[in-house]
Each structure stands twice: as structure tokens, then as C-alpha cells.
Design an enzyme around this catalytic site. Structure first.
Site, PDB file in Angstrom:
ATOM      1  N   ASN A  99       0.756  -1.171   0.014  1.00  0.00           N
ATOM      2  CA  ASN A  99       0.070   0.046  -0.013  1.00  0.00           C
ATOM      3  C   ASN A  99       1.018   1.461   0.039  1.00  0.00           C
ATOM      4  O   ASN A  99       0.555   2.207  -0.571  1.00  0.00           O
ATOM      5  CB  ASN A  99      -0.892   0.012   1.243  1.00  0.00           C
ATOM      6  CG  ASN A  99      -2.124  -0.889   1.034  1.00  0.00           C
ATOM      7  OD1 ASN A  99      -2.203  -1.401   0.111  1.00  0.00           O
ATOM      8  ND2 ASN A  99      -3.019  -0.969   2.182  1.00  0.00           N
ATOM      9  N   ARG A 117     -13.716   2.505   4.098  1.00  0.00           N
ATOM     10  CA  ARG A 117     -12.647   1.717   4.220  1.00  0.00           C
ATOM     11  C   ARG A 117     -11.333   2.533   4.355  1.00  0.00           C
ATOM     12  O   ARG A 117     -10.474   2.412   5.264  1.00  0.00           O
ATOM     13  CB  ARG A 117     -12.684   0.877   3.187  1.00  0.00           C
ATOM     14  CG  ARG A 117     -11.299  -0.234   3.322  1.00  0.00           C
ATOM     15  CD  ARG A 117     -11.200  -1.267   2.219  1.00  0.00           C
ATOM     16  NE  ARG A 117     -10.247  -0.777   1.212  1.00  0.00           N
ATOM     17  CZ  ARG A 117     -10.585  -0.192   0.041  1.00  0.00           C
ATOM     18  NH1 ARG A 117     -11.722  -0.764  -0.442  1.00  0.00           N
ATOM     19  NH2 ARG A 117      -9.748   0.177  -0.927  1.00  0.00           N
ATOM     20  N   ARG A 146     -11.079  -4.154 -14.757  1.00  0.00           N
ATOM     21  CA  ARG A 146      -9.987  -5.401 -14.170  1.00  0.00           C
ATOM     22  C   ARG A 146     -10.579  -6.618 -14.216  1.00  0.00           C
ATOM     23  O   ARG A 146     -11.422  -6.801 -13.794  1.00  0.00           O
ATOM     24  CB  ARG A 146      -9.276  -4.789 -12.994  1.00  0.00           C
ATOM     25  CG  ARG A 146      -8.667  -3.291 -12.412  1.00  0.00           C
ATOM     26  CD  ARG A 146      -8.227  -3.052 -11.161  1.00  0.00           C
ATOM     27  NE  ARG A 146      -8.280  -1.801 -10.810  1.00  0.00           N
ATOM     28  CZ  ARG A 146      -7.105  -1.312 -11.024  1.00  0.00           C
ATOM     29  NH1 ARG A 146      -5.981  -1.728 -11.868  1.00  0.00           N
ATOM     30  NH2 ARG A 146      -6.944   0.161 -10.633  1.00  0.00           N
ATOM     31  N   HIS A 164     -15.296  -3.100  -0.255  1.00  0.00           N
ATOM     32  CA  HIS A 164     -15.053  -2.537  -1.458  1.00  0.00           C
ATOM     33  C   HIS A 164     -16.677  -2.028  -2.087  1.00  0.00           C
ATOM     34  O   HIS A 164     -16.457  -1.330  -3.005  1.00  0.00           O
ATOM     35  CB  HIS A 164     -14.614  -3.584  -2.369  1.00  0.00           C
ATOM     36  CG  HIS A 164     -13.988  -3.086  -3.772  1.00  0.00           C
ATOM     37  ND1 HIS A 164     -14.799  -3.175  -4.936  1.00  0.00           N
ATOM     38  CD2 HIS A 164     -12.989  -2.045  -4.069  1.00  0.00           C
ATOM     39  CE1 HIS A 164     -13.972  -2.839  -5.767  1.00  0.00           C
ATOM     40  NE2 HIS A 164     -13.229  -1.771  -5.314  1.00  0.00           N
ATOM     41  N   TYR A 219     -12.431  -9.416  -2.145  1.00  0.00           N
ATOM     42  CA  TYR A 219     -13.031  -8.238  -2.196  1.00  0.00           C
ATOM     43  C   TYR A 219     -14.729  -8.380  -1.981  1.00  0.00           C
ATOM     44  O   TYR A 219     -15.156  -9.135  -2.357  1.00  0.00           O
ATOM     45  CB  TYR A 219     -12.993  -7.561  -3.637  1.00  0.00           C
ATOM     46  CG  TYR A 219     -11.790  -7.025  -3.778  1.00  0.00           C
ATOM     47  CD1 TYR A 219     -10.538  -7.537  -3.385  1.00  0.00           C
ATOM     48  CD2 TYR A 219     -11.495  -5.782  -4.731  1.00  0.00           C
ATOM     49  CE1 TYR A 219      -9.191  -6.868  -3.804  1.00  0.00           C
ATOM     50  CE2 TYR A 219     -10.373  -5.159  -4.920  1.00  0.00           C
ATOM     51  CZ  TYR A 219      -9.199  -5.941  -4.717  1.00  0.00           C
ATOM     52  OH  TYR A 219      -7.870  -5.329  -4.782  1.00  0.00           O
ATOM     53  N   ARG A 279      -5.325   1.839 -13.862  1.00  0.00           N
ATOM     54  CA  ARG A 279      -4.015   2.144 -13.340  1.00  0.00           C
ATOM     55  C   ARG A 279      -3.229   0.826 -12.858  1.00  0.00           C
ATOM     56  O   ARG A 279      -3.717  -0.052 -11.894  1.00  0.00           O
ATOM     57  CB  ARG A 279      -3.852   2.920 -11.897  1.00  0.00           C
ATOM     58  CG  ARG A 279      -2.453   3.427 -11.239  1.00  0.00           C
ATOM     59  CD  ARG A 279      -2.572   4.273 -10.255  1.00  0.00           C
ATOM     60  NE  ARG A 279      -2.929   5.811 -10.781  1.00  0.00           N
ATOM     61  CZ  ARG A 279      -3.641   6.662 -10.041  1.00  0.00           C
ATOM     62  NH1 ARG A 279      -4.276   6.331  -8.884  1.00  0.00           N
ATOM     63  NH2 ARG A 279      -3.933   7.832 -10.740  1.00  0.00           N
ATOM     64  N   HIS A 298     -15.606   3.260 -15.229  1.00  0.00           N
ATOM     65  CA  HIS A 298     -15.276   2.601 -14.099  1.00  0.00           C
ATOM     66  C   HIS A 298     -16.539   1.968 -13.669  1.00  0.00           C
ATOM     67  O   HIS A 298     -16.397   0.957 -12.698  1.00  0.00           O
ATOM     68  CB  HIS A 298     -14.950   3.485 -13.031  1.00  0.00           C
ATOM     69  CG  HIS A 298     -14.384   2.930 -11.712  1.00  0.00           C
ATOM     70  ND1 HIS A 298     -15.032   2.988 -10.668  1.00  0.00           N
ATOM     71  CD2 HIS A 298     -13.201   2.348 -11.338  1.00  0.00           C
ATOM     72  CE1 HIS A 298     -14.385   2.353  -9.623  1.00  0.00           C
ATOM     73  NE2 HIS A 298     -13.493   1.844 -10.159  1.00  0.00           N
TER      74      HIS A 298
END
Length: 731
Positions: free
Chosen positions: A80, A602, A412, A630, A506, A442, A472
Site C-alpha cells: 500500500n 474503508r 480489471r 469494496h 473483495y 492504473r 469505471h
């Protein structure tokens, strides 16, 4: 391109076109930041992120967390922090250097914010390594898992290690001299390196060399079994350091130290409608490898001569130097955390097939279309199986001869994605298939470019979204011809990616529906993304960047007005990040009016809760655990007629203004009750969480007054889902 952290102005909220269908009035105006509120009402977003990573570290410190899970949290903390420096800190420094405006939501000079980041990050990294050495490593030793140093090894061990080095490591190493004939080498980002100073005994001349620790080899080298039953490891850099004489024969080794460089890896693409986007992105990805250094990590025993050379050659400041105890790069601990020791990990949760999708016959394939003809299905991953819901839906669509078209977004996905394979199978079967691949996701850019090309070769219509916007949203639409000849829409809208691997860790929601209103909404949205359209008729969706912000603000305003009129008023939000000033100010006004506001976040939260005269009615909680929380949920009491949305958007400027996002309104009473129960459990005083204080600190609340552990939210959810479903399970 406007930065995502730029404070909003009224001109930023102007939009072209109409309004979002049934949700909004034509004369509705966007709220803007309220200058009548206190100037210090926001928490700094960068420091808030560091506090999030501190919460990850606190899980590694917790002796109640299984041992290898604590090792995993140590690795997550390191990974992270690397990304934070590569993107967030790099972006701040780049804008300072180039003279671009670097606004902060707390009105402080960016240089002061960077100073705080460096100070807090360094403190956390020292705490991080101390957790490994003082807390976790002794317990690993007790469990028979040893991370050794060279000094711990006896002669027999060293003899065997010599053979391993000669056979498996030495041939891969590439020492690079630095002298007038050999310029200082390029140091790739996040690579672990050894600086070596040697003396030529004939000339007495001292030379410098750089040795990269190969990333293709395991970071932890497993030692041969010594008959004790212990599993023993030696770090690769420690092993190499003690064989430098073989790499520099005839030279005297004076000093050797570890160092590691973090570079700016934030991709900035200037999109030109006349240029091929893939070519532009590939060029930028190549440039990213050579981004400027923004952090130098060194071991705390490094001599001043070597440090001076690195600082001078890398062109960094002393403030960017992080002096730390060895070993560096604790992200390598992921290797240790993956050891097959079930008793040192969380008890296994086996995801179940949603009851509504379970086939009537054992071992039969689920019939998702028939299930959706009976009613909508809300799935909650990873408690409920991705494979027997989302994946099964797309695979069934690919092989069903009555399916005419499939349209899907891909942000993704995994490297061996069955989702992509299903789209390819559908195209090869002659179905019309549209895949909107976001190649600007990204750190997944190259992977997505490869998928896009593979899809195109199979005959899939691949598009890359709108210029200047990332796509997205998580959407899938299947058009099927029924027996009566009518066309019917089958839709999936999720909060998470179409990624079978991350779906296991997730936490996300997904709605399956055959509602024609949703189907038409998605058809219009896909048309807008793949063609030329400005859609004004979404009925059950809130879509960014045109309508999502104003739709949420209108709902918050409704709760504010209801509270002023003495009606029941409440707002509950679950997101990854809450940063947007206009949304935060609207929540402040709702709180001041008397509406209750509960927020589960989160990561970053720039809102200050519990502050007298501003936010007395706002509570903020954070839940971290085995799964990464998530999902994004927005729930409004609406005077007894609950309005609840799930979708892909966080409350950040980029999500609201520079991304295509979509929320869908839930309407089934059972689904509303499920979401209500999740919020109630999340905010309960009997549930473990972190509670945000008015001063911006997070207080962990995980034991009761008698020292007993509080309920784990994720265990509660898992047990609840199992209890209301048949015992049949699926991976």
C-alpha cells in the site's frame, strides 16, 4: 487536465444536456462548497490515507489475528505504502515542481503537507519493521517458521547455501561498476539493490558497484531441511551479501548496504481524439518506467559516502531519504504468508451459491435466465460465489443459442479470465458482443491492452470509452430472444470488477435483474459509450459524470428538509473513500438539520464527525478484516420510502466528475432489508470497527468492557448468508 483534488467551484458543476430521468427536476442546481461553514471542516486526504494504512498495521499487531494473516497484513502495509508514494506523493511533488496549483482541502501549503507525509510515513515504517522483529518474528519462530540471518547458520547450512548460490543465483546476478567508463546505472523503481564499495589491493583505489537483487528469484530462499521439522528461510539479499567475494574476486569488500528507490509511476495521458489511445498509453507506460525518484529507502547502517553518492546521482533531497532497519521491502512477506499452514490462517469461508440461482437437481448447471424471470437476485461476494453467479451468467449467455447480444464493461480482470473467454466464445458463436475495455485502469494498463487485442481478434467489438473519462462502472447486459419471439434484457450491475481472483477477497454486491427499465437504461448507456449520444432518460440508474453527483445531492437535500420538518430522516453511506467537498458539506447541513448520518468508509475520509455545531449527528466507522471492503451503498430514509443504491462510485472528485460510474436503485423489500441489516451491524457497538474522532484520529473498538472480542462483521455476514441458504456450497 483538472486534478482530482482541486476544490470545486460553481463553474465545475455546470453540465450540458438535461437531467436524470425521473430522479431530478429540470431546475435543480448543484450544491457548491458552503463558505458559511468552518474553514477547517475537512480532514487532509493524504494524512487520512496514512491513517488507513496504520489501521492495516494495527491488524498485524493484533495477537488475536492468526499469525500468517498478520504476516499478510505486514506485506499489504508495505505494498500500500509503495503505491501511495508512486501515485499520490509523486503527483503532489510533480505539481509543485512544475508550478501547477496544488490545492489542499485544509488550506495548508502543499510543502507543509509533504513534510507531514514524510514524517508520519517514516514513523509508520519504523513501527512496521518493529512489528515484524518484536512481535511477529518471535511467534513465527515458536510456530516452526524461521526467518534466519547469515549469523544464525552453522557450517553445514553455509556449505549447502554455497551450493545453492553457485547453482541457482550466481548466474543471474549482474554487478555493475560505477567509474568514468561506466556511468551510474539506471535504478528501476521498487527494485531492491546492494551498494558495494570495494578496494583494489594493488592500486588501493576504492570503487563503487551496484548489484540488483533479481526479482525473478524468490525473495526468501528456503534452507535445506536440518531434521528439526522447522521451515527456515534466508532473505535473498542476505545470501547474496555473504557471497560478494565471488562476484568481486581479488577485491577487498569494504561496505555493502541495501537500498531501494521509489519512482513516480502516475500515468498522465493527454488524450487527443486524433491519436490512437493504445499507442498513446503504451508510450506513456514506457515513460513511467523512467519516472523521477521520489523516495530512497536505505538500511540504517549505510555510510555517509555511499549515501552521498546515491543522493547526488539520483537527484533527490535528504528529506526524501528513509533510513530503516533491514530488511527493506517487506512486501516480500507475501511469500511467507502463503505457506500451507491452515491453523495459522483465518478459518476457511467457502462461498455458497445464492439460493435463487441453485439448480433444482444436484450437479446441474444453474439456469440464471430462468431465475431472473422469477425475480431480481442480489449477490454478496465473496460470501456468495462469483463462479456460480456472475461467471455462470456470462458463460450461459455465451452458449445459449437464443442470446443475440452481450455488452460488458471490463475495468480489471484476471490474467486467465473466464469472463473474457466467455465473451470470446460468444463472438465465435456468431453473437454480437461489445466489450468496453478501460485500458487506463492504473497498473493494469498493459494487461488490459493485451485482453483488448485478444478480444478484437476473436471478433468482439472493442471500444475504449469516452475521451477524458475513465469507464469505471461494472455492467453486463444480455439480450435474449424468448420463445414467443420477444427480446428480453438480462442485466448485471456490480460494485466490483469482473475479476474471479479478487472476487474471493473483495467484498462486493451485484444485482441481477430482468427488469426492462434497467435493460433499456443499460442499452442507452452502452450506446452513449460506444457511439454518439447524450442520454437524458435513465430511469433506475444514476450515471456519472452527468447525473450522479446531482442525484445524490438531491437525496441528501431531501433528508435535510425532512429533518427540518420533523419527519424521519437518515442517510447511510458505505464507500472506500469520502473526499468530495460538496457531498461532505451537504452531509454537514443534513446533520445540522437533525438527520442521522452513518458512514462506513474503508480508506480516506475527509469529513469530520461528531464536531459540535457542525456534525454532531454524523458517525464514521471503518471495517478492515480478511476481506477488502469494496462495495459502495447509498441509502436514504426518504420519509418511510427507502431509496437505496449500489454501484461503482466512491465520493471522490474523479468518480463524480471524470469517470463513467453507475448506481442502480434496489427495490425488492428483501434486498432493502439485507442492506439495512448490513448497516445496522456495521454501526453497532457490539461490532469491531475503528471509529473516527473529531480530531481526525481513528480509535479501534474491538473489545467490550470485559476485554472480550467484539463481533467480526465479516463473520457475522458469512454466518447469516449460510443460515438462510441451503447447505449446498460452491467455490
Amino acid at each position: 487536465m483538472q486534478d482530482e483534488d482541486t476544490p470545486r467551484t460553481e463553474s465545475d458543476y455546470q453540465v450540458d444536456g438535461g437531467v436524470g430521468g425521473d430522479f431530478l427536476d429540470d431546475d435543480y442546481e448543484y450544491d457548491v462548497a458552503d463558505e458559511t461553514l468552518p474553514a477547517d471542516r475537512y480532514l487532509d486526504r493524504e494524512l487520512s490515507w496514512l491513517r488507513f494504512n496504520q489501521r492495516v498495521l494495527e491488524l498485524a499487531e493484533d495477537p488475536a489475528v492468526p499469525l500468517l494473516e498478520r504476516v499478510n497484513f505486514l506485506a499489504i502495509f508495505a505494498s500500500n505504502l509503495d503505491e501511495f508514494f508512486m501515485v499520490r506523493v509523486a503527483g503532489l511533488k510533480r505539481r509543485i515542481v512544475t508550478g501547477l496549483a496544488v490545492p489542499t482541502n485544509i488550506g495548508r501549503a502543499p510543502q507543509d503537507v509533504l513534510a507531514d507525509i514524510n514524517r508520519i510515513a517514516l514513523e509508520l515504517q519504523h513501527r512496521h519493521i518493529a512489528v515484524l522483529h518484536d512481535l511477529v518474528k518471535p511467534e513465527l519462530d515458536d510456530a516452526g517458521i524461521h526467518i534466519e540471518t547469515w549469523a544464525d547458520l552453522d557450517e553445514d547450512d553455509r556449505h549447502q547455501i554455497d551450493r545453492i548460490f553457485s547453482q541457482k543465483i550466481f548466474p543471474v546476478l549482474m554487478p555493475l561498476a560505477v567509474d568514468p567508463a561506466h556511468p551510474f546505472p539506471y535504478i528501476s523503481g521498487l527494485s531492491l539493490n546492494l551498494s558495494v564499495r570495494v578496494r583494489n589491493p594493488k592500486t588501493e583505489k576504492v570503487e563503487f558497484a551496484r548489484l540488483k537483487v533479481p526479482q525473478v528469484l524468490p525473495r526468501f530462499v528456503q534452507l535445506p531441511d536440518d531434521g528439526s521439522g522447522r521451515v527456515r528461510f534466508l532473505t535473498l539479499e542476505d545470501l547474496i551479501s555473504n557471497h560478494l567475494d565471488q562476484l568481486f574476486p581479488g577485491m577487498e569488500i569494504l561496505e555493502h548496504h541495501e537500498f531501494r528507490v521509489t519512482r513516480n509511476e502516475d500515468v498522465e495521458i493527454e488524450e487527443d481524439e486524433s491519436e490512437n489511445l493504445i499507442q498513446a498509453l503504451e508510450r506513456e507506460l514506457l515513460r513511467r518506467r523512467f519516472g523521477p525518484p521520489i523516495r530512497l529507502e536505505i538500511t540504517d547502517d549505510m555510510d555517509d559516502v555511499t549515501l552521498g553518492l546515491l543522493v547526488r546521482e539520483l537527484g533527490i533531497t535528504e528529506q526524501e531519504v528513509y533510513r530503516l532497519p533491514a530488511p527493506l521491502d517487506l512486501g516480500g512477506l507475501f511469500e511467507i504468508s502463503k505457506l500451507d499452514r491452515p491453523h495459522l490462517k483465518f478459518p476457511k469461508h467457502v462461498p455458497v451459491t445464492p439460493l435463487e440461482l441453485q439448480p433444482s437437481e444436484p450437479n446441474a448447471q444453474p439456469d440464471v435466465f430462468r431465475a431472473l424471470q422469477r425475480g431480481e437476485v442480489l449477490v454478496h461476494h465473496p460470501y456468495e460465489s462469483f463462479a456460480t453467479s456472475v461467471q455462470a451468467f456470462l458463460e450461459q449467455a455465451a452458449r445459449d443459442p437464443n442470446v443475440l447480444a452481450i455488452k460488458q464493461t471490463l475495468y480489471r480482470t484476471s490474467g486467465d479470465s473466464p469472463i473474457v473467454e466467455a465473451l470470446i466464445d460468444a463472438a465465435e458463436a456468431g453473437k454480437a458482443v461489445l466489450a468496453l475495455v478501460e485500458i487506463k485502469a492504473r497498473f493494469d494498463e498493459q494487461n488490459n491492452i493485451e485482453w483488448a487485442r485478444k478480444l478484437e481478434k476473436a471478433g468482439v467489438h472493442v471500444v475504449y470509452g469516452l475521451v477524458g473519462l475513465k469507464t469505471h462502472c461494472k455492467l453486463a447486459l444480455v439480450v435474449r430472444q424468448e420463445k414467443n419471439g420477444d427480446l428480453r434484457y438480462y442485466s448485471h450491475i456490480g460494485t466490483g470488477n469482473y475479476n474471479p481472483k479478487t472476487s474471493r477477497i473483495y467484498e462486493d454486491f451485484g444485482l441481477f435483474t430482468a427488469d426492462p427499465i434497467v435493460g433499456k437504461d443499460l442499452t442507452r448507456l452502452f450506446n452513449e459509450l460506444s457511439g454518439y449520444a447524450i442520454e437524458k432518460k435513465y430511469k433506475r440508474l444514476l450515471v456519472a459524470p452527468r447525473y450522479l453527483r446531482r442525484g445524490l445531492l438531491k437525496s441528501i437535500r431531501t433528508e435535510t428538509q425532512n429533518a427540518l420538518e420533523g419527519k424521519p430522516a437518515g442517510i447511510r453511506i458505505k464507500v472506500n473513500s469520502l473526499v468530495d467537498e460538496a457531498i461532505i458539506d451537504a452531509l454537514y447541513r443534513a446533520s445540522a438539520a437533525g438527520a442521522t448520518v452513518d458512514i462506513v468508509v474503508r480508506g480516506i475520509c475527509a469529513l469530520t464527525p461528531g464536531r459540535e455545531g457542525l456534525s454532531e449527528n454524523i458517525r464514521v466507522r471503518s471495517v478492515l478484516g480478511r476481506y477488502l471492503e469494496h462495495s459502495r451503498i447509498f441509502a436514504f430514509e426518504n420519509d418511510g420510502d427507502p431509496q437505496v443504491y449500489i454501484g461503482s462510485a466512491d465520493m471522490m472528485h474523479r468518480n463524480l466528475d471524470r469517470r463513467v460510474e453507475a448506481l442502480v436503485r434496489l427495490q425488492e423489500p428483501a434486498h432493502l432489508a439485507q442492506v439495512d441489516a448490513l448497516f445496522t451491524t456495521s454501526m453497532s457497538t457490539t461490532t469491531a470497527s475503528w471509529q473516527l474522532q473529531p480530531d481526525g484520529e481513528w480509535m479501534r473498538h474491538h473489545r467490550d468492557s470485559h476485554g472480550r472480542p467484539l463481533a467480526d462483521l465479516q463473520n457475522v455476514v458469512m454466518n447469516g448468508i449460510i443460515a438462510r441458504r441451503r447447505p449446498r456450497t460452491a467455490r
